[in-house]
Design a protein around this motif. Structure first.
Motif, short mmCIF file in Angstrom:
data_model
loop_
_atom_site.label_atom_id
_atom_site.label_comp_id
_atom_site.label_asym_id
_atom_site.label_seq_id
_atom_site.Cartn_x
_atom_site.Cartn_y
_atom_site.Cartn_z
N PHE A 59 0.82 -1.21 0.00
CA PHE A 59 0.00 0.00 0.00
C PHE A 59 0.86 1.27 0.00
O PHE A 59 0.56 2.24 -0.70
CB PHE A 59 -0.92 -0.05 1.22
CG PHE A 59 -1.74 1.18 1.46
CD1 PHE A 59 -2.69 1.60 0.54
CD2 PHE A 59 -1.59 1.92 2.63
CE1 PHE A 59 -3.47 2.74 0.77
CE2 PHE A 59 -2.36 3.04 2.87
CZ PHE A 59 -3.30 3.46 1.94
N THR A 60 1.94 1.26 0.77
CA THR A 60 2.81 2.44 0.84
C THR A 60 3.86 2.47 -0.27
O THR A 60 4.45 3.51 -0.54
CB THR A 60 3.55 2.51 2.18
OG1 THR A 60 4.42 1.38 2.31
CG2 THR A 60 2.57 2.55 3.35
N LYS B 32 7.55 -3.50 -3.58
CA LYS B 32 7.06 -3.35 -4.94
C LYS B 32 5.96 -4.36 -5.25
O LYS B 32 6.06 -5.53 -4.87
CB LYS B 32 8.21 -3.51 -5.95
CG LYS B 32 9.33 -2.50 -5.77
CD LYS B 32 8.82 -1.08 -5.91
CE LYS B 32 9.94 -0.05 -5.73
NZ LYS B 32 9.41 1.33 -5.73
N PRO B 33 4.93 -3.96 -5.97
CA PRO B 33 3.83 -4.87 -6.31
C PRO B 33 4.29 -6.12 -7.05
O PRO B 33 3.69 -7.19 -6.89
CB PRO B 33 2.93 -4.00 -7.20
CG PRO B 33 3.22 -2.60 -6.78
CD PRO B 33 4.67 -2.58 -6.43
N SER B 34 5.35 -6.00 -7.83
CA SER B 34 5.83 -7.15 -8.61
C SER B 34 6.32 -8.30 -7.73
O SER B 34 6.41 -9.44 -8.19
CB SER B 34 6.95 -6.71 -9.55
OG SER B 34 8.02 -6.13 -8.81
N LEU B 35 6.62 -8.01 -6.46
CA LEU B 35 7.10 -9.05 -5.56
C LEU B 35 5.98 -9.90 -4.97
O LEU B 35 6.22 -10.99 -4.46
CB LEU B 35 7.92 -8.42 -4.42
CG LEU B 35 9.21 -7.70 -4.83
CD1 LEU B 35 9.87 -7.06 -3.62
CD2 LEU B 35 10.17 -8.68 -5.51
N HIS B 36 4.74 -9.38 -5.02
CA HIS B 36 3.61 -10.12 -4.45
C HIS B 36 2.37 -10.02 -5.33
O HIS B 36 1.31 -9.56 -4.88
CB HIS B 36 3.30 -9.59 -3.04
CG HIS B 36 4.33 -9.93 -2.03
ND1 HIS B 36 4.41 -11.18 -1.43
CD2 HIS B 36 5.36 -9.20 -1.53
CE1 HIS B 36 5.44 -11.18 -0.58
NE2 HIS B 36 6.03 -10.01 -0.63
N PRO B 37 2.46 -10.48 -6.57
CA PRO B 37 1.29 -10.41 -7.46
C PRO B 37 0.13 -11.27 -6.96
O PRO B 37 -1.03 -11.02 -7.31
CB PRO B 37 1.83 -10.92 -8.80
CG PRO B 37 3.00 -11.78 -8.42
CD PRO B 37 3.61 -11.11 -7.23
N GLU B 38 0.43 -12.27 -6.12
CA GLU B 38 -0.62 -13.16 -5.60
C GLU B 38 -1.57 -12.45 -4.64
O GLU B 38 -2.66 -12.96 -4.34
CB GLU B 38 0.02 -14.37 -4.90
CG GLU B 38 0.58 -14.12 -3.52
CD GLU B 38 1.93 -13.39 -3.49
OE1 GLU B 38 2.43 -13.11 -2.39
OE2 GLU B 38 2.48 -13.12 -4.59
N LEU C 20 -2.61 -1.60 -12.45
CA LEU C 20 -2.50 -0.78 -11.25
C LEU C 20 -2.56 0.71 -11.60
O LEU C 20 -2.00 1.15 -12.61
CB LEU C 20 -1.19 -1.06 -10.51
CG LEU C 20 -1.05 -2.45 -9.87
CD1 LEU C 20 0.35 -2.62 -9.29
CD2 LEU C 20 -2.10 -2.65 -8.78
N ARG C 21 -3.21 1.50 -10.75
CA ARG C 21 -3.28 2.95 -10.96
C ARG C 21 -1.90 3.59 -10.87
O ARG C 21 -1.62 4.59 -11.52
CB ARG C 21 -4.20 3.58 -9.91
CG ARG C 21 -5.67 3.33 -10.15
CD ARG C 21 -6.50 3.62 -8.91
NE ARG C 21 -6.24 4.93 -8.33
CZ ARG C 21 -6.71 5.31 -7.14
NH1 ARG C 21 -7.43 4.47 -6.41
NH2 ARG C 21 -6.45 6.52 -6.68
N ASP C 22 -1.05 3.02 -10.02
CA ASP C 22 0.29 3.54 -9.81
C ASP C 22 1.23 2.34 -9.72
O ASP C 22 1.08 1.51 -8.82
CB ASP C 22 0.34 4.36 -8.51
CG ASP C 22 1.68 5.05 -8.27
OD1 ASP C 22 2.70 4.58 -8.81
OD2 ASP C 22 1.70 6.05 -7.54
N SER C 23 2.15 2.23 -10.63
CA SER C 23 3.02 1.04 -10.69
C SER C 23 3.93 0.92 -9.47
O SER C 23 4.50 -0.14 -9.22
CB SER C 23 3.88 1.09 -11.96
OG SER C 23 4.71 2.25 -11.97
N ARG C 24 4.06 2.00 -8.68
CA ARG C 24 4.96 1.99 -7.53
C ARG C 24 4.33 1.39 -6.28
O ARG C 24 5.05 1.02 -5.35
CB ARG C 24 5.41 3.42 -7.20
CG ARG C 24 6.16 4.13 -8.30
CD ARG C 24 6.32 5.60 -7.96
NE ARG C 24 5.02 6.25 -7.80
CZ ARG C 24 4.86 7.51 -7.38
NH1 ARG C 24 5.92 8.23 -7.04
NH2 ARG C 24 3.64 8.03 -7.27
N ARG C 25 3.00 1.34 -6.25
CA ARG C 25 2.32 0.90 -5.03
C ARG C 25 0.95 0.35 -5.36
O ARG C 25 0.51 0.36 -6.51
CB ARG C 25 2.23 2.06 -4.03
CG ARG C 25 1.70 3.40 -4.54
CD ARG C 25 0.21 3.50 -4.63
NE ARG C 25 -0.44 3.34 -3.36
CZ ARG C 25 -0.90 4.35 -2.64
NH1 ARG C 25 -0.76 5.58 -3.07
NH2 ARG C 25 -1.53 4.12 -1.50
#
Length: 209
Positions: free
Chosen positions: A66-67, A71-77, A86-91
């Motif tokens: 969330f913060t 990185k989202p890529s580490l936990h796509p599950e 995602l609205r924002d690729s960073r979070r």
């Protein structure tokens, strides 16, 4: 004090002497303009809140997504949409996490609302606030009004209400908003904010912008 409040604010210590007894009261001051919106009351790394409130690793990971600390890529599950959506690729916004994870977060803050609200508004230890003073400057007529309330009244006021996901994907804890800090420095800390001028509603005073 390990878990003292982290927001930048004015802390005033009142020494009251009655006969031979000395009473110390801490006062938290919030200054705002009449056109001000939110005001930060606490911010920390997710792991610091985990140590304070003892939520589990899954909630910690979700809050770090969330913060943007993780990185989202580490936990796509943990996402209910594809990373490319995602609205924002960073979070990750709470509305983009799987429903069962969001429910887990909401349940935790519901069950621990009193502790959370106390820690972020009052604090702990010798510098815990006993009172909150909000001053409001009105630019239109160059006047300042103020309201002083004991901290328990303020906690009840700002903490009253549902724990729910906001339309923008943050979290409401009553009248308190939990969100990603953003900006600089430390943009990936977790932040809690209030609208301090809302406290004037306790005295029936309208919040004029």
């Amino acid at each position: 004090m390990k878990f003292k409040k982290t927001d930048v604010q004015v802390q005033i210590r009142l020494l009251i002497k009655i006969n031979n007894a000395l009473k110390i009261e801490n006062l938290s001051l919030k200054k705002a303009n009449s056109d001000a919106d939110y005001n930060q009351i606490d911010k920390r790394w997710v792991d610091s809140y985990k140590e304070m409130w003892h939520f589990d690793n899954k909630i910690a990971t979700a809050l770090k997504l969330f913060t943007g600390e993780v990185k989202p890529s580490l936990h796509p599950e943990m996402l209910k949409i594809d990373i490319s959506q995602l609205r924002d690729s960073r979070r990750v916004f709470l509305t983009e996490l799987k429903d069962e994870i969001v429910h887990k977060i909401i349940s935790f803050f519901n069950e621990n609302k009193i502790l959370v609200v106390s820690d972020i508004l009052k604090g702990r230890g010798g510098f815990a606030a006993d009172w909150i003073l909000v001053t409001r400057y009105n630019k239109a007529d160059d006047t300042t009004t103020w309201i002083l309330k004991d901290i328990n009244t303020a906690m009840n006021f700002f903490g009253k209400g549902e724990v729910k996901v906001s339309p923008r994907g943050s979290l409401y804890i009553g009248k308190i908003t939990m969100q990603r800090k953003g900006g600089t420095p430390d943009p990936t800390k977790l932040q809690f904010k209030i609208k301090p001028c809302e406290l004037f509603k306790l005295e029936g005073k309208k919040w004029k912008k």
